[in-house]
Design a protein around this motif. Structure first.
Motif, PDB file in Angstrom:
ATOM      1  N   ASP A  57     -58.517  -2.551   3.962  1.00 55.53           N
ATOM      2  CA  ASP A  57     -57.711  -2.744   2.751  1.00 55.53           C
ATOM      3  C   ASP A  57     -56.970  -1.467   2.387  1.00 55.53           C
ATOM      4  O   ASP A  57     -55.787  -1.503   2.045  1.00 55.53           O
ATOM      5  CB  ASP A  57     -58.592  -3.187   1.589  1.00 55.53           C
ATOM      6  CG  ASP A  57     -59.078  -4.614   1.724  1.00 55.53           C
ATOM      7  OD1 ASP A  57     -58.492  -5.366   2.529  1.00 55.53           O
ATOM      8  OD2 ASP A  57     -60.051  -4.971   1.022  1.00 55.53           O
ATOM      9  N   GLN A  60     -54.087  -0.969   4.730  1.00 56.20           N
ATOM     10  CA  GLN A  60     -52.998  -1.904   4.450  1.00 56.20           C
ATOM     11  C   GLN A  60     -52.172  -1.444   3.246  1.00 56.20           C
ATOM     12  O   GLN A  60     -50.944  -1.505   3.273  1.00 56.20           O
ATOM     13  CB  GLN A  60     -53.544  -3.310   4.200  1.00 56.20           C
ATOM     14  CG  GLN A  60     -54.151  -3.957   5.416  1.00 56.20           C
ATOM     15  CD  GLN A  60     -53.126  -4.140   6.514  1.00 56.20           C
ATOM     16  OE1 GLN A  60     -52.077  -4.713   6.294  1.00 56.20           O
ATOM     17  NE2 GLN A  60     -53.423  -3.644   7.695  1.00 56.20           N
ATOM     18  N   VAL A  61     -52.840  -0.976   2.211  1.00 56.42           N
ATOM     19  CA  VAL A  61     -52.136  -0.501   1.016  1.00 56.42           C
ATOM     20  C   VAL A  61     -51.346   0.757   1.359  1.00 56.42           C
ATOM     21  O   VAL A  61     -50.179   0.897   0.965  1.00 56.42           O
ATOM     22  CB  VAL A  61     -53.138  -0.230  -0.131  1.00 56.42           C
ATOM     23  CG1 VAL A  61     -52.460   0.504  -1.271  1.00 56.42           C
ATOM     24  CG2 VAL A  61     -53.747  -1.536  -0.617  1.00 56.42           C
ATOM     25  N   SER A  62     -51.949   1.661   2.121  1.00 55.90           N
ATOM     26  CA  SER A  62     -51.244   2.911   2.496  1.00 55.90           C
ATOM     27  C   SER A  62     -50.027   2.627   3.336  1.00 55.90           C
ATOM     28  O   SER A  62     -48.959   3.222   3.122  1.00 55.90           O
ATOM     29  CB  SER A  62     -52.197   3.827   3.273  1.00 55.90           C
ATOM     30  OG  SER A  62     -53.265   4.209   2.454  1.00 55.90           O
ATOM     31  N   SER A  63     -50.150   1.742   4.311  1.00 56.83           N
ATOM     32  CA  SER A  63     -49.005   1.450   5.179  1.00 56.83           C
ATOM     33  C   SER A  63     -47.914   0.689   4.427  1.00 56.83           C
ATOM     34  O   SER A  63     -46.736   0.799   4.749  1.00 56.83           O
ATOM     35  CB  SER A  63     -49.453   0.665   6.406  1.00 56.83           C
ATOM     36  OG  SER A  63     -49.949  -0.605   6.040  1.00 56.83           O
ATOM     37  N   PHE A  64     -48.291  -0.066   3.405  1.00 61.68           N
ATOM     38  CA  PHE A  64     -47.303  -0.801   2.602  1.00 61.68           C
ATOM     39  C   PHE A  64     -46.371   0.164   1.869  1.00 61.68           C
ATOM     40  O   PHE A  64     -45.168  -0.055   1.771  1.00 61.68           O
ATOM     41  CB  PHE A  64     -48.010  -1.726   1.606  1.00 61.68           C
ATOM     42  CG  PHE A  64     -47.079  -2.459   0.706  1.00 61.68           C
ATOM     43  CD1 PHE A  64     -46.325  -3.523   1.176  1.00 61.68           C
ATOM     44  CD2 PHE A  64     -46.944  -2.103  -0.627  1.00 61.68           C
ATOM     45  CE1 PHE A  64     -45.453  -4.207   0.338  1.00 61.68           C
ATOM     46  CE2 PHE A  64     -46.082  -2.768  -1.472  1.00 61.68           C
ATOM     47  CZ  PHE A  64     -45.328  -3.831  -0.969  1.00 61.68           C
ATOM     48  N   PHE A  65     -46.942   1.254   1.347  1.00 62.94           N
ATOM     49  CA  PHE A  65     -46.153   2.194   0.572  1.00 62.94           C
ATOM     50  C   PHE A  65     -45.337   3.143   1.436  1.00 62.94           C
ATOM     51  O   PHE A  65     -44.440   3.812   0.940  1.00 62.94           O
ATOM     52  CB  PHE A  65     -47.041   2.992  -0.381  1.00 62.94           C
ATOM     53  CG  PHE A  65     -47.544   2.158  -1.527  1.00 62.94           C
ATOM     54  CD1 PHE A  65     -46.663   1.637  -2.468  1.00 62.94           C
ATOM     55  CD2 PHE A  65     -48.892   1.873  -1.661  1.00 62.94           C
ATOM     56  CE1 PHE A  65     -47.112   0.869  -3.524  1.00 62.94           C
ATOM     57  CE2 PHE A  65     -49.354   1.107  -2.705  1.00 62.94           C
ATOM     58  CZ  PHE A  65     -48.469   0.604  -3.650  1.00 62.94           C
ATOM     59  N   ILE A  67     -43.567   2.205   4.202  1.00 62.09           N
ATOM     60  CA  ILE A  67     -42.589   1.469   5.019  1.00 62.09           C
ATOM     61  C   ILE A  67     -41.196   1.842   4.602  1.00 62.09           C
ATOM     62  O   ILE A  67     -40.813   2.102   3.556  1.00 62.09           O
ATOM     63  CB  ILE A  67     -42.815  -0.053   4.900  1.00 62.09           C
ATOM     64  CG1 ILE A  67     -44.146  -0.404   5.536  1.00 62.09           C
ATOM     65  CG2 ILE A  67     -41.688  -0.820   5.527  1.00 62.09           C
ATOM     66  CD1 ILE A  67     -44.497  -1.873   5.467  1.00 62.09           C
TER      67      ILE A  67
END
Length: 67
Positions: A57, A60-65, A67
């Motif tokens: 999780d 996923q949150v780190s990679s979302f920010f 992009i």
């Protein structure tokens, strides 16, 4: 039912979390089949899966920010 009972966990956890538990148990079963004298004491599979899910999780949150 108490929180420690497996039936309670099955009723309240998500199907994805249960699947992760099953897969973790399968991996540990493969390890148990190997000729290793000992892998230590009690293995808390639920803790391992919970930590892995938290790491996923967070990733996923780190990679979302980023992009």
């Amino acid at each position: 039912m108490t929180e420690g009972e497996i039936k309670f966990a099955v009723h309240v956890e998500s199907p994805e979390y249960r699947q992760l538990l099953v897969e973790a148990i399968m991996v540990l079963t493969l390890v148990a089949d190997m000729e290793i004298p000992s892998i230590g004491g009690i293995i808390h599979i639920d803790r391992i899966v919970h930590m892995a899910n938290d790491l996923f999780d967070h990733d996923q949150v780190s990679s979302f920010f980023f992009i």
